[in-house]
Design a protein around this motif. Structure first.
Motif, PDB file in Angstrom:
ATOM      1  N   LYS A 168       0.877  -1.171   0.000  1.00 21.24           N
ATOM      2  CA  LYS A 168       0.000   0.000   0.000  1.00 21.24           C
ATOM      3  C   LYS A 168       0.902   1.205   0.000  1.00 21.24           C
ATOM      4  O   LYS A 168       1.930   1.232   0.693  1.00 21.24           O
ATOM      5  N   SER A 169       0.540   2.225  -0.734  1.00 22.62           N
ATOM      6  CA  SER A 169       1.434   3.380  -0.907  1.00 22.62           C
ATOM      7  C   SER A 169       1.389   4.338   0.281  1.00 22.62           C
ATOM      8  O   SER A 169       2.356   5.055   0.541  1.00 22.62           O
ATOM      9  N   SER A 170       0.285   4.328   1.015  1.00 21.94           N
ATOM     10  CA  SER A 170       0.145   5.256   2.132  1.00 21.94           C
ATOM     11  C   SER A 170      -0.807   4.663   3.170  1.00 21.94           C
ATOM     12  O   SER A 170      -2.019   4.652   2.960  1.00 21.94           O
ATOM     13  N   VAL A 171      -0.243   4.172   4.272  1.00 24.72           N
ATOM     14  CA  VAL A 171      -1.089   3.494   5.249  1.00 24.72           C
ATOM     15  C   VAL A 171      -1.863   4.493   6.106  1.00 24.72           C
ATOM     16  O   VAL A 171      -1.398   5.611   6.354  1.00 24.72           O
ATOM     17  N   GLN A 172      -3.025   4.041   6.550  1.00 25.96           N
ATOM     18  CA  GLN A 172      -3.889   4.837   7.412  1.00 25.96           C
ATOM     19  C   GLN A 172      -4.020   4.163   8.780  1.00 25.96           C
ATOM     20  O   GLN A 172      -3.725   2.970   8.910  1.00 25.96           O
ATOM     21  N   LEU A 173      -4.475   4.916   9.755  1.00 26.90           N
ATOM     22  CA  LEU A 173      -4.660   4.345  11.095  1.00 26.90           C
ATOM     23  C   LEU A 173      -5.581   3.134  11.057  1.00 26.90           C
ATOM     24  O   LEU A 173      -5.369   2.144  11.765  1.00 26.90           O
ATOM     25  N   SER A 174      -6.592   3.193  10.201  1.00 23.20           N
ATOM     26  CA  SER A 174      -7.570   2.110  10.108  1.00 23.20           C
ATOM     27  C   SER A 174      -7.003   0.838   9.481  1.00 23.20           C
ATOM     28  O   SER A 174      -7.675  -0.201   9.476  1.00 23.20           O
ATOM     29  N   ASP A 175      -5.796   0.916   8.966  1.00 21.16           N
ATOM     30  CA  ASP A 175      -5.167  -0.280   8.388  1.00 21.16           C
ATOM     31  C   ASP A 175      -4.523  -1.166   9.449  1.00 21.16           C
ATOM     32  O   ASP A 175      -4.075  -2.279   9.138  1.00 21.16           O
ATOM     33  N   SER A 176      -4.473  -0.687  10.682  1.00 19.17           N
ATOM     34  CA  SER A 176      -3.920  -1.508  11.770  1.00 19.17           C
ATOM     35  C   SER A 176      -4.760  -2.762  11.926  1.00 19.17           C
ATOM     36  O   SER A 176      -5.972  -2.685  12.184  1.00 19.17           O
ATOM     37  N   ALA A 177      -4.127  -3.923  11.747  1.00 15.10           N
ATOM     38  CA  ALA A 177      -4.855  -5.199  11.749  1.00 15.10           C
ATOM     39  C   ALA A 177      -3.853  -6.332  11.561  1.00 15.10           C
ATOM     40  O   ALA A 177      -2.653  -6.101  11.373  1.00 15.10           O
ATOM     41  N   LEU A 178      -4.392  -7.548  11.597  1.00 15.96           N
ATOM     42  CA  LEU A 178      -3.614  -8.733  11.241  1.00 15.96           C
ATOM     43  C   LEU A 178      -3.837  -9.040   9.772  1.00 15.96           C
ATOM     44  O   LEU A 178      -4.985  -9.004   9.307  1.00 15.96           O
ATOM     45  N   TYR A 179      -2.774  -9.361   9.064  1.00 17.09           N
ATOM     46  CA  TYR A 179      -2.873  -9.679   7.643  1.00 17.09           C
ATOM     47  C   TYR A 179      -2.340 -11.096   7.415  1.00 17.09           C
ATOM     48  O   TYR A 179      -1.232 -11.430   7.828  1.00 17.09           O
ATOM     49  N   PHE A 180      -3.168 -11.895   6.767  1.00 20.30           N
ATOM     50  CA  PHE A 180      -2.808 -13.288   6.510  1.00 20.30           C
ATOM     51  C   PHE A 180      -2.742 -13.541   5.011  1.00 20.30           C
ATOM     52  O   PHE A 180      -3.677 -13.220   4.273  1.00 20.30           O
ATOM     53  N   CYS A 181      -1.665 -14.161   4.599  1.00 18.60           N
ATOM     54  CA  CYS A 181      -1.546 -14.641   3.234  1.00 18.60           C
ATOM     55  C   CYS A 181      -1.994 -16.098   3.230  1.00 18.60           C
ATOM     56  O   CYS A 181      -1.707 -16.850   4.182  1.00 18.60           O
ATOM     57  N   ALA A 182      -2.726 -16.517   2.224  1.00 18.00           N
ATOM     58  CA  ALA A 182      -3.241 -17.883   2.172  1.00 18.00           C
ATOM     59  C   ALA A 182      -3.089 -18.443   0.771  1.00 18.00           C
ATOM     60  O   ALA A 182      -3.165 -17.717  -0.224  1.00 18.00           O
ATOM     61  N   LEU A 183      -2.904 -19.744   0.713  1.00 15.27           N
ATOM     62  CA  LEU A 183      -2.690 -20.461  -0.541  1.00 15.27           C
ATOM     63  C   LEU A 183      -3.753 -21.535  -0.705  1.00 15.27           C
ATOM     64  O   LEU A 183      -4.033 -22.303   0.233  1.00 15.27           O
ATOM     65  N   SER A 184      -4.344 -21.578  -1.882  1.00 14.06           N
ATOM     66  CA  SER A 184      -5.223 -22.694  -2.217  1.00 14.06           C
ATOM     67  C   SER A 184      -4.549 -23.459  -3.352  1.00 14.06           C
ATOM     68  O   SER A 184      -4.569 -23.027  -4.501  1.00 14.06           O
ATOM     69  N   PRO A 185      -3.951 -24.582  -3.022  1.00 12.91           N
ATOM     70  CA  PRO A 185      -3.213 -25.327  -4.047  1.00 12.91           C
ATOM     71  C   PRO A 185      -4.097 -26.242  -4.887  1.00 12.91           C
ATOM     72  O   PRO A 185      -3.714 -26.645  -5.978  1.00 12.91           O
ATOM     73  N   GLY A 186      -5.262 -26.567  -4.343  1.00 10.65           N
ATOM     74  CA  GLY A 186      -6.130 -27.465  -5.076  1.00 10.65           C
ATOM     75  C   GLY A 186      -7.166 -28.071  -4.179  1.00 10.65           C
ATOM     76  O   GLY A 186      -7.027 -28.061  -2.961  1.00 10.65           O
ATOM     77  N   GLY A 187      -8.231 -28.581  -4.782  1.00 13.33           N
ATOM     78  CA  GLY A 187      -9.298 -29.164  -3.992  1.00 13.33           C
ATOM     79  C   GLY A 187      -9.873 -28.136  -3.057  1.00 13.33           C
ATOM     80  O   GLY A 187     -10.080 -26.997  -3.427  1.00 13.33           O
ATOM     81  N   TYR A 188     -10.133 -28.516  -1.836  1.00 12.91           N
ATOM     82  CA  TYR A 188     -10.693 -27.604  -0.848  1.00 12.91           C
ATOM     83  C   TYR A 188      -9.675 -27.233   0.216  1.00 12.91           C
ATOM     84  O   TYR A 188     -10.027 -26.776   1.294  1.00 12.91           O
ATOM     85  N   LYS A 189      -8.409 -27.428  -0.075  1.00 21.20           N
ATOM     86  CA  LYS A 189      -7.372 -27.137   0.895  1.00 21.20           C
ATOM     87  C   LYS A 189      -7.016 -25.659   0.858  1.00 21.20           C
ATOM     88  O   LYS A 189      -6.833 -25.081  -0.217  1.00 21.20           O
ATOM     89  N   VAL A 190      -6.939 -25.022   2.024  1.00 19.77           N
ATOM     90  CA  VAL A 190      -6.485 -23.629   2.133  1.00 19.77           C
ATOM     91  C   VAL A 190      -5.457 -23.583   3.251  1.00 19.77           C
ATOM     92  O   VAL A 190      -5.745 -23.955   4.384  1.00 19.77           O
ATOM     93  N   VAL A 191      -4.259 -23.109   2.920  1.00 13.41           N
ATOM     94  CA  VAL A 191      -3.163 -23.043   3.881  1.00 13.41           C
ATOM     95  C   VAL A 191      -2.866 -21.580   4.191  1.00 13.41           C
ATOM     96  O   VAL A 191      -2.691 -20.771   3.270  1.00 13.41           O
ATOM     97  N   PHE A 192      -2.809 -21.249   5.466  1.00 16.19           N
ATOM     98  CA  PHE A 192      -2.573 -19.867   5.895  1.00 16.19           C
ATOM     99  C   PHE A 192      -1.134 -19.679   6.361  1.00 16.19           C
ATOM    100  O   PHE A 192      -0.516 -20.578   6.950  1.00 16.19           O
TER     101      PHE A 192
END
Lengths: 111, 114
Positions: A77-101
């Motif tokens: 993000k080019s310019s963060v705001q106070l409201s952007d304070s949070a937890l951010y998770f990247c997740a991968l769906s490699p196939g089927g119904y699997k989701v890895v965080f």
């Protein structure tokens, strides 16, 4: 196996500065990547997602580009705001119904 | 506001007690996931369903955890004999079918095992 790595546990920034949260992944399948955001005491919700190599995807001022050559999907993000304070998770769906965080990155934005 | 409804919001149990939590997925979503989010905010996959059928589950789930998604009733996750290490936020998420589908999360049930 399939995995997601987020190297920063905590990122602290002053309002108005740019941010990049790192995400790399491992999979032998065709990847589909997501970023989820979780504000305090709220449900995680989708920020953006992509499966297209080298194409930038954007939402609410955040953007990310999936690079299959480097197995990365960094959030920026080019310019963060106070409201952007949070937890951010990247997740991968490699196939089927699997989701890895990934382990998550806490972003704290100060005035 | 989340359209995935989880109840109760908070649950306090003693060690050895049963702990049961429920989830109503978003309307029209056939796939339901349960995740455990620990105090370090890490997500641990527990089990997922497509309609009433279990798709995948981890070993832990097979032993002390039981879950179901009956037709026309809320999904549920039950810990048969709670342990201190089970204290966590339990998140339910639902999605449409397919690999690329977004997960829609509920606000979670925070379990504390004393």
């Amino acid at each position: 196996g399939d995995s997601v790595t987020q190297t920063e546990g905590l990122v602290t920034l002053t309002k108005g500065l740019p941010v990049m949260l790192n995400c790399t992944y491992q999979t032998t399948y065709s990847p589909f990547l997501f970023w989820y955001v979780q504000h305090l005491n709220e449900a995680p919700k989708l920020l953006l997602k992509s499966s297209t190599d080298n194409k930038r995807t954007e939402h609410q001022g955040f953007y990310a580009t999936l690079h299959k050559s480097s197995s990365s999907f960094h959030l920026q993000k080019s310019s963060v705001q106070l409201s952007d304070s949070a937890l951010y998770f990247c997740a991968l769906s490699p196939g089927g119904y699997k989701v890895v965080f990934g382990s998550g990155t806490r972003l704290l934005v100060s005035p | 506001n989340s359209k995935v409804i989880q109840t109760p919001r908070y649950l306090v149990k003693g060690q050895g007690q049963k702990a049961k939590m429920r989830c109503i997925p978003e309307k029209g979503h056939p796939v339901v996931f349960w995740y455990q989010q620990n105090k370090n905010n890490e997500f641990k996959f527990l089990i997922n369903f497509q309609n009433q059928e279990v798709l995948q589950q981890i070993d832990m789930t097979e032993k002390r955890f039981s879950a179901e998604c009956p037709s026309n009733s809320p999904c549920s996750l039950e810990i048969q004999s709670s342990e201190a290490g089970d204290s966590a936020l339990y998140l339910c998420a639902s999605s449409l079918q397919g690999k690329m589908e977004t997960l829609y999360f509920g606000s979670g049930t925070r379990l504390t095992v004393l």
